[in-house]
Scaffold this motif. Structure first.
Motif, PDB file in Angstrom:
ATOM      1  N   SER A   1      -7.716   7.968  -8.033  1.00 29.61           N
ATOM      2  CA  SER A   1      -8.360   6.699  -7.670  1.00 29.61           C
ATOM      3  C   SER A   1      -8.869   5.962  -8.899  1.00 29.61           C
ATOM      4  O   SER A   1      -8.712   4.740  -9.030  1.00 29.61           O
ATOM      5  CB  SER A   1      -9.514   6.954  -6.695  1.00 29.61           C
ATOM      6  OG  SER A   1      -9.056   7.545  -5.508  1.00 29.61           O
ATOM      7  N   GLY A   2      -9.464   6.695  -9.823  1.00 26.08           N
ATOM      8  CA  GLY A   2      -9.983   6.075 -11.041  1.00 26.08           C
ATOM      9  C   GLY A   2      -8.882   5.497 -11.909  1.00 26.08           C
ATOM     10  O   GLY A   2      -9.026   4.392 -12.459  1.00 26.08           O
TER      11      GLY A   2
ATOM     12  N   ARG B   1       0.855  -1.198   0.000  1.00 24.19           N
ATOM     13  CA  ARG B   1       0.000   0.000   0.000  1.00 24.19           C
ATOM     14  C   ARG B   1       0.890   1.247   0.000  1.00 24.19           C
ATOM     15  O   ARG B   1       1.097   1.895   1.030  1.00 24.19           O
ATOM     16  CB  ARG B   1      -0.932   0.024   1.219  1.00 24.19           C
ATOM     17  CG  ARG B   1      -1.934  -1.129   1.236  1.00 24.19           C
ATOM     18  CD  ARG B   1      -2.813  -1.070   2.475  1.00 24.19           C
ATOM     19  NE  ARG B   1      -3.626   0.137   2.495  1.00 24.19           N
ATOM     20  CZ  ARG B   1      -4.797   0.255   1.877  1.00 24.19           C
ATOM     21  NH1 ARG B   1      -5.276  -0.771   1.164  1.00 24.19           N
ATOM     22  NH2 ARG B   1      -5.489   1.363   1.956  1.00 24.19           N
TER      23      ARG B   1
ATOM     24  N   ILE C   1      -5.847   4.529 -10.926  1.00 25.10           N
ATOM     25  CA  ILE C   1      -5.244   3.370 -10.257  1.00 25.10           C
ATOM     26  C   ILE C   1      -6.153   2.153 -10.364  1.00 25.10           C
ATOM     27  O   ILE C   1      -5.692   1.031 -10.638  1.00 25.10           O
ATOM     28  CB  ILE C   1      -4.939   3.706  -8.782  1.00 25.10           C
ATOM     29  CG1 ILE C   1      -3.819   4.751  -8.706  1.00 25.10           C
ATOM     30  CG2 ILE C   1      -4.559   2.458  -8.004  1.00 25.10           C
ATOM     31  CD1 ILE C   1      -3.525   5.234  -7.300  1.00 25.10           C
ATOM     32  N   ALA C   2      -7.458   2.361 -10.175  1.00 23.03           N
ATOM     33  CA  ALA C   2      -8.392   1.242 -10.302  1.00 23.03           C
ATOM     34  C   ALA C   2      -8.387   0.691 -11.719  1.00 23.03           C
ATOM     35  O   ALA C   2      -8.420  -0.527 -11.930  1.00 23.03           O
ATOM     36  CB  ALA C   2      -9.798   1.710  -9.920  1.00 23.03           C
TER      37      ALA C   2
ATOM     38  N   GLU D   1       2.112   5.145  -0.692  1.00 19.95           N
ATOM     39  CA  GLU D   1       1.443   6.419  -0.447  1.00 19.95           C
ATOM     40  C   GLU D   1       1.786   7.426  -1.538  1.00 19.95           C
ATOM     41  O   GLU D   1       2.916   7.486  -2.005  1.00 19.95           O
ATOM     42  CB  GLU D   1       1.858   7.001   0.911  1.00 19.95           C
ATOM     43  CG  GLU D   1       1.358   6.191   2.093  1.00 19.95           C
ATOM     44  CD  GLU D   1       1.720   6.858   3.413  1.00 19.95           C
ATOM     45  OE1 GLU D   1       2.511   7.836   3.376  1.00 19.95           O
ATOM     46  OE2 GLU D   1       1.230   6.406   4.458  1.00 19.95           O
TER      47      GLU D   1
ATOM     48  N   GLU E   1     -16.049  -3.223  -7.310  1.00 20.35           N
ATOM     49  CA  GLU E   1     -16.990  -2.184  -6.916  1.00 20.35           C
ATOM     50  C   GLU E   1     -18.390  -2.782  -6.855  1.00 20.35           C
ATOM     51  O   GLU E   1     -19.100  -2.840  -7.863  1.00 20.35           O
ATOM     52  CB  GLU E   1     -16.965  -1.011  -7.906  1.00 20.35           C
ATOM     53  CG  GLU E   1     -15.622  -0.300  -7.934  1.00 20.35           C
ATOM     54  CD  GLU E   1     -15.621   0.892  -8.861  1.00 20.35           C
ATOM     55  OE1 GLU E   1     -16.671   1.151  -9.482  1.00 20.35           O
ATOM     56  OE2 GLU E   1     -14.591   1.552  -8.971  1.00 20.35           O
TER      57      GLU E   1
ATOM     58  N   ALA F   1      -8.292  13.644  -6.233  1.00 16.76           N
ATOM     59  CA  ALA F   1      -8.400  12.343  -5.571  1.00 16.76           C
ATOM     60  C   ALA F   1      -9.249  11.384  -6.391  1.00 16.76           C
ATOM     61  O   ALA F   1      -8.929  10.194  -6.515  1.00 16.76           O
ATOM     62  CB  ALA F   1      -8.999  12.520  -4.176  1.00 16.76           C
ATOM     63  N   SER F   2     -10.313  11.905  -6.986  1.00 12.31           N
ATOM     64  CA  SER F   2     -11.161  11.063  -7.825  1.00 12.31           C
ATOM     65  C   SER F   2     -10.416  10.610  -9.079  1.00 12.31           C
ATOM     66  O   SER F   2     -10.521   9.444  -9.499  1.00 12.31           O
ATOM     67  CB  SER F   2     -12.428  11.835  -8.207  1.00 12.31           C
ATOM     68  OG  SER F   2     -13.238  11.094  -9.074  1.00 12.31           O
TER      69      SER F   2
END
Length: 375
Positions: free
Chosen positions: A142-143, A115, A145-146, A117, A158, A138-139
């Protein structure tokens, strides 16, 4: 009754002629309902637009390049890659609002199940953009990386598909909100100023003594000033909504324009009565201006338009709703113009500021009679 109506109409004509003969006041009205509305609504935006971003890429991996490519206009400027030791100087100089740090071996650690950072440094002096932009970044991160890990939207990672639907402002454009709120603020400000200035002008020019020898009553004088100045504001507000808001800014009006203008007419009576009341405590235009400024600040900032009523202390919210007409007018205008509400929905707000107008009118008439008695 017929004589009263005739007197009021003649006095309204006199007031309209006085307004027309005052070029400074006319320029103020035109500016407030045109240039000021357009500039504040269109240019003073709190949306995330063209925000400067830097990236410290110490990984130089496929994923770090993918993150950099995902940060793009119009919300953000294309990120500029800088060295880690240059971050402090860049933030001190105000060159960037956001700096994203990608540490060494970020992609490898992520793939191996660790994990790692990411560090996002923010210049929080740009408060509105800092808060909104941090959420957007942040969105985005996150998108990406996903998606990189194969867990993009709709994947098994999800379990819930969250669908967001924004009502009344689907694109969350601040100009939709700002333009209408600025119109409401201008209605409050100019009605207060025009009505009070009309009475102060009579006292400074000495023409109030002429009115006293005419067969008119104090109530007729006060009504004429309220109706004349209210008429100017209602006409200006209608033209502003059609020409500036709907045409120049392309903001749709969802509800009934006649209903809004009818409510605005009642509201101008309330605010004009308050303006007359304040003018009775002043002997000059300078005193009136000093008295009006703090009143306008409170009426606009604590109306529920710029700051939500729910965020205020309970005692302050209750006080504003009971004493000030602006919270009820803001709720009425937002209901009609944004949500397309009809009379059956907004009548409580309409009744509230109308009742407050009756109280302010009675107080202003009482004070005005006292002023006449001392002349």
């Amino acid at each position: 009754m017929r004589r009263t109506i005739s007197n009021v109409l003649r006095l309204i004509g006199k007031e309209l002629h006085s307004i027309w003969a005052d070029p400074v006041m006319l320029i103020l009205v035109v500016y407030s309902f045109t240039v000021a509305i357009y500039m504040v609504s269109n240019d003073a935006s709190t949306e995330v637009r063209h925000v400067a971003v830097a990236i410290v890429d110490e990984d130089h991996s496929q994923l770090s390049r993918r993150l950099a490519d995902a940060i793009r206009p119009p919300e953000f400027q294309a990120p500029e890659e800088i060295a880690a030791d240059a971050v402090d100087a860049a933030l001190d100089a105000g060159r960037f609002v956001f700096v994203l740090h990608v540490p060494p071996r970020f992609e490898a650690d992520l793939v191996s199940g660790r994990r790692p950072e990411l560090l996002l440094e923010i210049d929080a002096t740009a408060m509105a953009q800092a808060g909104n932009g941090a959420t957007d970044l942040a969105s985005i991160v996150s998108g990406e990386i996903a998606g990189f890990l194969g867990g993009g939207p709709g994947s098994a990672r999800e379990p819930v598909d969250l669908v967001v639907r924004a009502w009344f402002n689907p694109n969350l454009e601040t100009v939709w909100f700002g333009s209408v709120m600025q119109v409401m603020n201008s209605i409050t400000m100019l009605t207060l100023i025009l009505a009070g200035a009309a009475l102060i002008r009579e006292r400074e020019h000495g023409t109030i003594e002429h009115l006293l020898v005419m067969p008119v009553t104090p109530a007729e004088i006060v009504l004429s000033k309220i109706f004349a100045n209210g008429l100017v504001i209602v006409v200006a507000a209608a033209l502003c909504l059609i020409v500036v808001v709907q045409w120049a800014l392309a903001v749709p009006i969802a509800g009934s324009m006649p209903l809004f203008l009818a409510g605005t007419a009642l509201y101008t009576v309330t605010i004009a009565s308050l303006g007359i009341l304040l003018a009775t405590f002043s002997t000059s235009m300078g005193q009136f201006g000093l008295l009006v400024i703090p009143i306008m600040v409170v009426l606009n900032l604590l109306s529920g338009g710029m700051t939500p009523l729910e965020s205020m202390p309970h005692w302050l919210r209750l006080t504003m709703q009971v004493v000030a007409p602006s919270p009820s007018f803001v709720a009425f205008a937002q209901g009609v113009l944004y949500r397309g509400a009809g009379l059956g929905t907004v009548w409580p707000d309409l009744l509230t500021f109308t009742a407050q107008g009756g109280v302010y009118f009675a107080l202003s008439l009482l004070r005005f009679r006292g002023v006449l008695a001392r002349i």
